[in-house]
Each structure stands twice: as structure tokens, then as C-alpha cells.
Design a protein around this motif. Structure first.
Motif, PDB file in Angstrom:
ATOM      1  N   UNK A 192       0.805  -1.221   0.000  1.00  0.00           N
ATOM      2  CA  UNK A 192       0.000   0.000   0.000  1.00  0.00           C
ATOM      3  C   UNK A 192       0.839   1.272   0.000  1.00  0.00           C
ATOM      4  N   UNK A 193       2.130   1.157   0.335  1.00  0.00           N
ATOM      5  CA  UNK A 193       2.990   2.339   0.371  1.00  0.00           C
ATOM      6  C   UNK A 193       2.920   3.109   1.675  1.00  0.00           C
ATOM      7  N   UNK A 194       2.466   2.463   2.746  1.00  0.00           N
ATOM      8  CA  UNK A 194       2.290   3.145   4.036  1.00  0.00           C
ATOM      9  C   UNK A 194       3.589   3.118   4.834  1.00  0.00           C
ATOM     10  N   UNK A 195       4.486   4.043   4.543  1.00  0.00           N
ATOM     11  CA  UNK A 195       5.800   4.038   5.180  1.00  0.00           C
ATOM     12  C   UNK A 195       5.715   4.343   6.670  1.00  0.00           C
ATOM     13  N   UNK A 196       4.897   5.295   7.063  1.00  0.00           N
ATOM     14  CA  UNK A 196       4.788   5.637   8.485  1.00  0.00           C
ATOM     15  C   UNK A 196       4.322   4.441   9.305  1.00  0.00           C
ATOM     16  N   UNK A 197       3.358   3.692   8.766  1.00  0.00           N
ATOM     17  CA  UNK A 197       2.880   2.515   9.485  1.00  0.00           C
ATOM     18  C   UNK A 197       3.972   1.458   9.530  1.00  0.00           C
ATOM     19  N   UNK A 228       9.244   4.787  -1.991  1.00  0.00           N
ATOM     20  CA  UNK A 228       9.534   5.217  -0.618  1.00  0.00           C
ATOM     21  C   UNK A 228       9.809   4.026   0.295  1.00  0.00           C
ATOM     22  N   UNK A 229       9.030   2.953   0.121  1.00  0.00           N
ATOM     23  CA  UNK A 229       9.241   1.746   0.922  1.00  0.00           C
ATOM     24  C   UNK A 229      10.544   1.063   0.518  1.00  0.00           C
ATOM     25  N   UNK A 230      10.785   0.973  -0.788  1.00  0.00           N
ATOM     26  CA  UNK A 230      12.004   0.318  -1.269  1.00  0.00           C
ATOM     27  C   UNK A 230      13.240   1.031  -0.725  1.00  0.00           C
ATOM     28  N   UNK A 231      13.253   2.359  -0.826  1.00  0.00           N
ATOM     29  CA  UNK A 231      14.418   3.116  -0.377  1.00  0.00           C
ATOM     30  C   UNK A 231      14.636   2.941   1.126  1.00  0.00           C
ATOM     31  N   UNK A 232      13.556   2.945   1.884  1.00  0.00           N
ATOM     32  CA  UNK A 232      13.685   2.823   3.333  1.00  0.00           C
ATOM     33  C   UNK A 232      14.204   1.443   3.719  1.00  0.00           C
TER      34      UNK A 232
END
Length: 354
Positions: A192-197, A228-232
Motif C-alpha cells: 500500500x505504500x504506508x511508510x509511516x505505518x 519510498x518503501x524500497x528506499x527505506x
């Protein structure tokens, strides 16, 4: 129109006075029978709960002795939910006063639909935080999963409901619970792309595990294109060099086929190549040896050098072929994405033939 349909329609529209008129002079037995009759698969109480008509709900329960547990069919966003109890419908639609009334009159907080979706899961799906809180306070079980094994935490992560996910985690939701197909809440965040979660989950000791297809959350983010998720995740200490390379190469394939961004794909493939060939030959990490040439891929082979990679930019068809090869190598031939893009690319080529 018979009286059953008339009462159902009035309950749907919140017309209490009309219901009272229709049911006047009915015996207690007749009232109870009418309250349990179904129109379009649902009872008057179910449809009134679905649309949040509190006065109608109160009347049907108090005057008609409507069964607060009796499930039926109810429509949400064009989808028919079978076996939904009134509490589920009210929770899914976000009607807290109706939820409170149903629970006060004895509705079971964990009574589920035919697919084993509970009222709590329904509230989590659509982001109704206050209802989530209220249901948990009244002993809703956070760990009841639907037929696919998806829990309330998983659906909150997938839908990107940060506050609900935080609340569930604070209440002790199992962060590493697996679905039938082996995915966890981390996979749902990645998709989903939910990086904060995702950051919250990792702080709660979520484990980076593989699902039934062998997919890590990092690979799941690459497949769905959430950079964003991949980079993190790629920069997490626990992520190996090989995992970073696979993620970047797969992300490049996603940019080719899903985003139709060939320049973006080249950017990620270059980064992967730099990780494979950092300048020190002793530390180079070569791709696995190619298998036998595949006629369906026009006997194409993956590029292995920076020079071969740069030459791709002049041939979009060759880049698309590289994306197929990369995806099959990393995901394997049985992964749904692999077979889908093989079929898709074949259909495109077939359509281009005069």
C-alpha cells in the motif's frame, strides 16, 4: 407492494412514522415475524443499521423485538456482503450511535459475516477509529481473521489507516501474524505504500519474513512500485547487498511494465549494476548463469555489464524483454506477476502483427 417490502424500504430511508403506520394494529407475533422477513436478502434492522437510522433501529428492537444477531445481505460500494449482522453493517458504515445501541441490546461484538469478517475488521477497513476504539473497549477480538487469514491489523496497514494501526499495536495486536498465503502486516504496508505505518511495525519488532511466494516486504514494495518503501527498507542494516540488488532490479522491471517509465527503470537498473560491480572485481556479485535460451523471449539474455545496460535505452522492446527476464529470475515462474506480464507482453506483440 407487500408490507414486508414496504417496511424494508421505509427502514432503508429512515421513515420511522411510515413504519409505525404500517405496523399499527399488528400483533406481537406478527411484528416479530415481519422484523425477521428479508427483502433483497436483508431484514429491516439490517438495512436501518447500514444507513445509520438510529430511531428506526431503536423502534425495531424495542417494539418489534427484532433479532439483533440475524444476518443477511447488504451492499457496500457495489459489493454484496453475505451473512452480515446488523452490528457489522453499522460498524462498516461508521454509525457509532447505532453500534452503541446494538451492543446495549445484546449484539455479539464478534458476530461475523460468512467470510468471517467481524464488526471490528469492518471498522478497520473503512477507517472508523472511534468505532474501533469502542468495539475493542467492549471486548472485540483483534485477532479474529477472515477466511483469507487477514487480521484487523493487516487490513488497517493495507488501507493506510495509521491511527487505527497505532491503536491496535498499542493494544497488543500480533505484529507478526501470517495470513493463509503467509503474508504479514509488513507485506500489506509494502503493497500500500504506508511508510509511516511500516516504521511503527518495525519498532514493534515486526520480522522481515517471506510469504508463500517467497516475497519479502522489500520485494513486495518493488513489485508495486512504492519507491519510498524500497528506499527505506533497502537501507536497513538487516537488508543484505543481494536483497538490495534484487529489489532495485525488480523495481526497474516495475517501472518498465507498470509505470511505463523507461528512464526511471534505467535509473534503478544502473544502481543495481553499481552494487553488483562496485569497482573492485573481487567484490563483484554476478548474476546467476543464464539458462537455456527461451524462444518466447526471442532467446534474449539478461545484460551483465554497464555497457550492455546503457545500450538498452535505444531499444524499448529490449528493455521490456529485460523486465520479463528480471521478473522471472527474482520472483520465479510461478509468481502471478511473472505469468501476467508474459501473457500481457505476448498479447501486445500479437496485436502489433498486421
Amino acid at each position: 407492494m407487500d408490507i414486508t417490502t414496504a417496511v424494508y424500504n421505509a427502514a432503508r430511508d429512515g421513515k420511522l412514522k411510515l413504519i409505525q403506520k404500517l405496523l399499527s394494529n399488528k400483533s406481537p407475533e406478527e411484528l416479530e415475524s415481519l422484523a425477521e422477513e428479508k427483502t433483497q436478502g436483508g431484514t429491516p434492522l439490517l438495512i436501518a443499521s447500514r444507513y445509520g437510522h438510529l430511531e428506526v433501529v431503536d423502534y425495531l428492537i424495542a417494539h418489534c423485538k427484532a433479532n439483533v444477531e440475524l444476518g443477511g445481505s447488504v451492499n457496500f460500494d457495489g459489493e454484496t456482503i453475505e451473512g452480515a449482522p446488523p452490528l457489522w453493517a453499522a460498524s462498516a458504515a461508521g454509525h457509532l450511535p447505532v453500534v452503541k445501541t446494538l451492543l446495549k441490546h445484546g449484539a455479539s461484538v464478534n458476530n461475523a459475516t460468512l467470510t468471517n469478517s467481524t464488526p471490528l475488521r469492518a471498522a478497520c477497513f473503512d477507517g472508523h477509529l472511534e468505532i474501533v476504539r469502542y468495539l475493542v473497549e467492549h471486548r472485540a477480538d483483534m485477532e479474529v481473521a477472515n477466511r483469507h487469514g487477514h487480521t484487523c491489523l493487516m487490513i488497517s496497514c493495507y488501507k493506510g489507516h495509521k491511527e487505527i494501526a497505532k491503536f491496535l499495536l498499542d493494544k497488543g495486536a500480533d505484529v507478526n501474524r501470517k495470513s493463509v498465503k503467509g503474508n504479514t502486516a509488513l507485506h500489506d504496508c509494502a503493497e500500500s505504500g504506508s511508510l509511516d505505518i511500516m516504521k511503527m511495525l518495525l519498532k514493534c519488532n515486526a520480522r522481515m519474513e517471506r510469504d508463500g511466494y517467497g516475497m519479502t516486504p522489500l520485494l513486495a514494495a518493488s513489485v508495486t512500485g512504492h519507491t519510498n518503501i524500497v528506499e527505506y527498507l533497502a537501507h536497513q542494516p538487516r537488508t543484505s547487498r543481494e536483497e538490495r540488488i534484487d529489489a532495485l532490479e525488480l523495481l526497474g522491471a516495475t517501472f518498465v511494465d507498470k509505470k511505463r517509465d523507461l528512464l526511471g527503470a534505467m535509473k534503478y537498473w544502473r544502481r543495481a549494476m553499481e552494487l553488483r560491480q562496485p569497482g573492485d572485481k573481487a567484490s563483484s556479485l554476478a548474476k546467476p548463469p543464464p539458462g537455456p535460451p527461451i524462444s518466447a523471449y526471442s532467446c534474449a539474455q539478461e545484460v551483465n555489464t554497464a555497457e550492455e545496460l546503457e545500450a538498452l535505452i535505444t531499444d524499448p522492446d529490449e528493455m521490456r524483454m529485460q523486465a520479463l527476464l528480471v521478473r522471472e529470475r527474482i520472483l520465479g515462474p510461478s509468481h502471478p506477476d511473472t505469468s501476467y506480464y508474459i501473457r500481457y507482453r505476448g498479447a501486445v506483440y500479437a496485436d502489433s502483427v498486421p
